[in-house]
Design an enzyme around this catalytic site. Structure first.
Site, short mmCIF file in Angstrom:
data_model
loop_
_atom_site.label_atom_id
_atom_site.label_comp_id
_atom_site.label_asym_id
_atom_site.label_seq_id
_atom_site.Cartn_x
_atom_site.Cartn_y
_atom_site.Cartn_z
N ASP A 83 -4.64 9.17 8.96
CA ASP A 83 -5.35 8.89 7.71
C ASP A 83 -6.71 8.90 7.98
O ASP A 83 -7.31 9.55 8.24
CB ASP A 83 -4.65 7.24 7.21
N ASP A 125 -9.12 9.42 4.22
CA ASP A 125 -9.36 7.69 3.56
C ASP A 125 -9.29 6.44 3.78
O ASP A 125 -8.10 6.08 3.81
CB ASP A 125 -9.22 8.42 1.46
N LYS A 131 4.61 8.64 4.24
CA LYS A 131 3.96 10.04 5.38
C LYS A 131 4.83 9.21 6.74
O LYS A 131 5.09 10.39 7.50
CB LYS A 131 2.93 8.89 5.94
N ASP A 138 -5.13 2.37 7.38
CA ASP A 138 -6.00 0.92 6.90
C ASP A 138 -4.80 0.66 5.27
O ASP A 138 -5.05 0.07 5.21
CB ASP A 138 -6.97 1.35 6.66
N ASP A 169 0.76 3.51 5.27
CA ASP A 169 0.35 3.87 6.44
C ASP A 169 1.41 3.72 6.88
O ASP A 169 2.16 3.34 8.36
CB ASP A 169 -0.68 3.77 6.67
#
Length: 231
Positions: A9, A11, A154, A177, A181
């Protein structure tokens, strides 16, 4: 050395200070993995073009999964669209007509999703969409709210990468995070939730670290060193 594929990931994972600034030590460590022969693929809620450009300038594997799995970028003009932008726009119109403070977020252009400011109640929005028989996914990446086509996340986006490049689940290591995710964690044998992740997200990972964001990536790679040394 056994080749691994890192699904990472952006951000909240390789950034710092919450403003999108890249944690350079984390990026350097990811580039080092590529130099060792591993793949590092960015899987982000941002546009796949942003992820691809970061891979070019950052020296990682030149493939990216963006828009929370809705779009894959393989080259400057080579995109695989998995989501449907029009149905996401329709959902946006329904929300705007039934709620206050629903505003689009100023972002790089999207090909398959709608990105919103985090200025309204997510559960209420989901209820409104359900009552209007609008079948989309509304998620929170902590960076923004996202409207995606049903079945797009994702995990499904990265699964397309795994099929295209014959990547085994056993060789995938996911690092992230946020709630967006978690589907990525589910398609990876090894998954790492960073210290800034919620308890719910941490419970879905096979491994957690205490440090946040980019520092957490560094801690994770230290913990993963024994796995990476396997023949």
């Amino acid at each position: 050395m056994k080749k691994r594929t890192f699904a990472v990931d952006i951000d909240g994972t390789i950034t710092e200070n919450g403003g999108g600034r890249i944690h350079l030590d984390a990026l350097e460590s990811l580039r080092r993995l590529v130099n060792m022969g591993h793949d590092v693929i960015f899987v982000t809620g941002r546009s796949s073009v942003e992820g691809f450009l970061l891979s070019v300038f950052g020296g990682t594997t030149k493939v990216s999964v963006g828009e929370n799995g809705g779009c894959i970028t393989l080259d400057s003009n080579d995109h695989i669209l998995l989501g449907n932008l029009e149905e996401c726009k329709n959902a946006l119109n329904i929300l705007k007509n039934n709620m206050e403070n629903v505003e689009e977020k100023y972002v790089f252009p999207r090909m398959t999703e709608v990105v919103l400011q985090r200025t309204f109640d997510l559960d209420q929005a989901r209820k409104i969409l359900s009552e209007n028989n609008i079948d989309v996914v509304l998620s929170d990446s902590q960076y923004a709210y996202h409207i995606n086509s049903p079945g797009i996340d994702k995990g499904t986006g990265f699964t397309e990468i795994m099929k295209k490049f014959s990547i085994s689940r056993d060789d995938v290591i996911a690092i992230g995070d946020s709630a967006t995710d978690v589907p990525l964690f589910k398609v990876a044998k090894t998954s790492v939730a960073l210290g800034n992740a919620s308890d719910d997200v941490k419970s879905e990972a096979t491994m957690t670290v205490s440090a946040h964001a980019g520092d957490g990536v560094l801690e994770a790679l230290d913990k993963l060193a024994p796995i990476l040394s396997e023949i």
